[in-house]
Design a protein around this motif. Structure first.
Motif, PDB file in Angstrom:
ATOM      1  N   ARG A   9       0.812  -1.301   0.022  1.00 22.18           N
ATOM      2  CA  ARG A   9       0.037   0.201   0.192  1.00 22.18           C
ATOM      3  C   ARG A   9       0.899   1.312  -0.056  1.00 22.18           C
ATOM      4  N   ASP A 182      -7.039   5.846  13.413  1.00 23.31           N
ATOM      5  CA  ASP A 182      -6.597   4.708  12.450  1.00 23.31           C
ATOM      6  C   ASP A 182      -4.933   4.939  12.403  1.00 23.31           C
ATOM      7  N   ASP A 183      -4.672   3.384  12.117  1.00 25.61           N
ATOM      8  CA  ASP A 183      -3.298   3.270  11.953  1.00 25.61           C
ATOM      9  C   ASP A 183      -2.340   3.720  13.045  1.00 25.61           C
TER      10      ASP A 183
HETATM   11 MG    MG Z   1      -4.908   3.937   6.401  1.00 31.45          MG
END
Ligand code: MG
Ligand code: C2E
Ligand code: MG
Ligand code: MG
Length: 285
Positions: A9, A182-183
């Motif tokens: 990604r 997130d993350d």
């Molecule tokens: Mg992300």
């Protein structure tokens, strides 16, 4: 294949940034047309309670099924949608469609507490001046139980102007929804601010989760994950582990007291009909 895409990604983000101008202009006009022609679709990935093994909610993940380019993953078009500003109308559609779908599922699959829907916000959306009004407008239009909506933001989105970001998060929370980081652990973490963010959930980034081999003290990634879970709990946040691919990883996370899990071990992101079939089966892991 999808697994491969997921892992690369960040690399693809970087490649995307270096696209020649002409090619990017072409993608931009394709994106614009794709939006008009309804080429976008939401997939949904279950978020599972590690205590009960039941589906507690889903994360909406956008897909672009381009007539011209085929199936394109968000890592390859979100950055361009961001740069061109197309993320604003696209993000509005995503939020509205996700809320609409969840309201339907609430009627079809009632449970207590109700299923949650998580929606990712991009940094451009986050810095858009009328974000709160836009979210409010959608929530007024779609009659979804507000606390069933969770918006996912990343730490780096908040670091430009932390005070302004905290204000914005508070105004979003005042709408009655929930917030998730997130993350977590990958971006510009600034631990001194974390306790001031009015968020409900931390999502441990999958790069840590998928590198765990055992829960042992020599397993460095398990130790990182353990520490993030403790940090979350000390701040009275729920913790979701992303990227669970094996039963062993799930068991380690259970033993570490992590509340929720998400990953290919449970299910990949699925089109709405397939996700509904899964909810109907009411599986338990
Ligand atoms: Mg992300
Ligand atoms: P994210 O929000 O962290 O989403 C999780 C990503 O991890 C998803 O990739 C999901 O398919 C993938 N994933 C889930 N479980 C596993 C697993 O067990 N192993 C592996 N290797 N990967 C797993 P996806 O759908 O390609 O999305 C990538 C990123 O694109 C998302 O990361 C998010 O930052 C962004 N994105 C996706 N949908 C949207 C959207 O609707 N709006 C915005 N603004 N961004 C989105
Ligand atoms: Mg997310
Ligand atoms: Mg994530």
């Amino acid at each position: 294949k999808a697994k491969h895409i997921g892992k690369d990604r960040y690399e693809m983000f970087a490649t995307g940034m270096r696209e020649p101008v002409v090619q990017r202009l072409q993608i931009e006009s394709d994106l614009r047309r794709g939006l008009k022609d309804s080429e976008f679709q939401l997939f949904y990935q279950p978020i599972v309670s590690l205590k009960t093994g039941k589906i507690a909610g889903v994360e909406a993940l956008v897909r672009w099924n381009s007539l011209k380019r085929g199936f394109i993953s968000p890592g390859d078009f979100i950055p361009i949608a961001e740069e061109t500003g197309l993320i604003i109308p696209l993000g509005e559609w995503i939020l509205q469609e996700a809320c609409r779908q969840m309201q339907e599922w609430h009627l079809q699959f009632p449970q207590n507490p109700p299923l949650m829907i998580s929606v990712n916000l991009s940094s451009r959306q986050f810095s858009q001046p009328n974000l709160v009004q836009q979210v409010q407008f959608i929530l007024d239009k779609i009659n979804l139980d507000r606390k069933s909506l969770k918006l996912e933001i990343t730490e780096s989105m908040m670091m430009n102007d932390v005070e302004a970001a905290i204000e914005l998060l508070k105004r979003l929370k005042d709408l009655g929804l929930r917030l998730s980081i997130d993350d977590f652990g990958t971006g510009y973490s600034n631990l001194s601010y974390l306790h001031r963010f009015p968020v409900d959930t931390l999502k441990v980034d999958q790069s840590f989760v998928r590198r765990m081999n055992s829960g042992e003290s020599h397993d460095r990634y398990a130790q990182i994950v353990r520490t993030v879970i403790m940090l979350g709990h000390n701040l009275e946040l729920d913790v979701i582990a992303e990227g669970i691919e094996t039963e062993e990883q799930m068991k380690i996370l259970q033993s570490l007291g992590c509340e929720y899990g998400q990953g290919y071990f449970f299910a990949k992101p699925l089109p709405s009909e397939q996700l509904a079939a899964l909810l109907a089966k009411n599986p338990k892991w």
